[in-house]
Design an enzyme around this catalytic site. Structure first.
Site, PDB file in Angstrom:
ATOM      1  N   SER A 106       0.837  -1.194   0.000  1.00 42.10           N
ATOM      2  CA  SER A 106       0.000   0.000   0.000  1.00 42.10           C
ATOM      3  C   SER A 106       0.875   1.247   0.000  1.00 42.10           C
ATOM      4  O   SER A 106       1.656   1.447  -0.928  1.00 42.10           O
ATOM      5  CB  SER A 106      -0.956  -0.058   1.191  1.00 42.10           C
ATOM      6  OG  SER A 106      -2.000   0.876   1.050  1.00 42.10           O
TER       7      SER A 106
ATOM      8  N   ASP B  69      -9.986  -3.609  -5.894  1.00 40.98           N
ATOM      9  CA  ASP B  69      -9.214  -2.550  -5.247  1.00 40.98           C
ATOM     10  C   ASP B  69      -9.030  -1.442  -6.288  1.00 40.98           C
ATOM     11  O   ASP B  69      -8.574  -1.714  -7.399  1.00 40.98           O
ATOM     12  CB  ASP B  69      -7.860  -3.116  -4.800  1.00 40.98           C
ATOM     13  CG  ASP B  69      -6.962  -2.098  -4.115  1.00 40.98           C
ATOM     14  OD1 ASP B  69      -7.256  -0.888  -4.147  1.00 40.98           O
ATOM     15  OD2 ASP B  69      -5.928  -2.519  -3.554  1.00 40.98           O
TER      16      ASP B  69
ATOM     17  N   HIS C  79      -8.150  -4.803  -1.045  1.00 42.76           N
ATOM     18  CA  HIS C  79      -7.007  -4.140  -0.438  1.00 42.76           C
ATOM     19  C   HIS C  79      -6.839  -4.615   1.001  1.00 42.76           C
ATOM     20  O   HIS C  79      -7.815  -4.863   1.703  1.00 42.76           O
ATOM     21  CB  HIS C  79      -7.238  -2.626  -0.466  1.00 42.76           C
ATOM     22  CG  HIS C  79      -6.006  -1.823  -0.213  1.00 42.76           C
ATOM     23  ND1 HIS C  79      -5.080  -1.551  -1.203  1.00 42.76           N
ATOM     24  CD2 HIS C  79      -5.527  -1.227   0.907  1.00 42.76           C
ATOM     25  CE1 HIS C  79      -4.111  -0.827  -0.706  1.00 42.76           C
ATOM     26  NE2 HIS C  79      -4.350  -0.615   0.592  1.00 42.76           N
TER      27      HIS C  79
END
Length: 320
Positions: free
Chosen positions: A163, A257, A287
């Site tokens: 991320s 995502d 995610h």
């Protein structure tokens, strides 16, 4: 139609029940409205959630904490080693959390499992967080940690991040590609790379569970310095104009995502520049699926592929 199915929308049947159980558990700790609360409250809740999901460290993995002395600041790091293993590489790991959350403890078990699964040393980096420290603070810490690792060990380095940490890993790879000890590979896990928000997964999955387009904008804005240039590749790596000279790269994204298209775009930019890159979009995942690796079979399989990719790059092999 039930109220629950209306809330889950098109993902009601698209995602497996085990994954919904994980999503519900995350939302019970860190509900979708949480980004609207003060940052200190968000961090306290996120830290409690991370402790609740912590799986412990695998047998044989030890960890030691220390500080990297930088100009006017210290950067906390944690080094993981596997007893009885002669490490063939070191992984420099940057945690996720939207640039405002997380630290050494929030991703402790993930780093420990990465160490156990590869036999490599893992160096986890606690970079400065926004909004107290705006861009380029996190990026500067990420580069400093890489340079420290390059000087502190003779082991080849593999960059890894998920991320927000994937953004940092990519930024470090691009900034240090001509370093004498440049990374020999990088693995980016559902990274935020600053792709086109009017196309692809940004549109199809704008309201995906656990990360929406609105969330992405929030985290980007909180991190932005005054007069932040959107074309700054240290802020959004896809805004770079040169993708040559990068190490072999594996990008792993989740199908559901908004950020998934970033993986495809980044792979294509590297390939076009003559490099080697692989993109894997994990079907029917969302995610932050790393935290679901012990309860969701698809997430477990994805994590195994990530560990395998890190191991292959660290040994100088092509990814599986």
């Amino acid at each position: 139609m039930t109220a629950e199915s209306m809330t889950r929308g098109k993902y009601e049947t698209r995602l497996d029940p085990e994954l919904w159980a994980y999503i519900d558990a995350v939302n019970a700790w860190y509900p979708p409205e949480m980004p609207g609360l003060p940052i200190d409250k968000q961090r306290a809740v996120y830290d409690r959630m991370s402790r609740a999901f912590h799986q412990g460290r695998p047998p044989g993995v030890t960890a030691s904490d220390s500080l990297i002395a930088a100009a006017g600041r210290d950067i906390p790091i944690r080094r993981y080693r596997l007893a009885g293993a002669a490490a063939k590489a070191m992984v420099v790991y940057y945690h996720g959390g939207g640039f405002i959350l997380g630290g050494l403890d929030s991703h402790d078990d993930i780093c420990a499992e990465l160490c156990a699964g590869t036999g490599f040393d893992v160096l986890s980096v606690e970079y400065r967080l926004a909004p107290e420290h705006l861009h380029p603070a996190a990026f500067d810490d990420a580069v400093t940690a890489f340079e420290w690792a390059a000087a502190a060990t003779d082991l080849p380095l593999v960059l890894c991040g998920e991320s927000a940490g994937g953004n940092l890993a990519a930024g470090v790879a691009q900034a240090t590609r001509r370093h004498a000890s440049a990374a020999i590979g990088q693995v980016l896990i559902y990274p935020d790379l600053g792709g086109d928000e009017t196309a692809g997964s940004y549109v199809e999955h704008a309201e995906a569970p656990l990360l929406s387009l609105h969330d992405i904008a929030f985290y980007r804005d909180v991190r932005s310095a005054r007069r932040q240039s959107p074309g700054d590749p240290t802020f959004q790596p896809l805004r770079d104009t040169d993708f040559s000279g990068l190490p072999p790269t594996v990008i792993v994204t989740a199908e559901c995502d908004p950020l998934s298209s970033d993986g495809e775009t980044y792979r294509d930019r590297i390939l076009t520049a003559g490099g080697r890159a692989w993109w894997h979009e994990e079907p029917r995942l969302v995610h932050s699926f790393l935290r679901a690796r012990t309860t969701v079979p698809a997430a477990a399989e994805a994590f195994a592929r990530i560990v395998g990719a890190v191991g292959a790059l660290g040994r100088g092999d092509l990814p599986p």
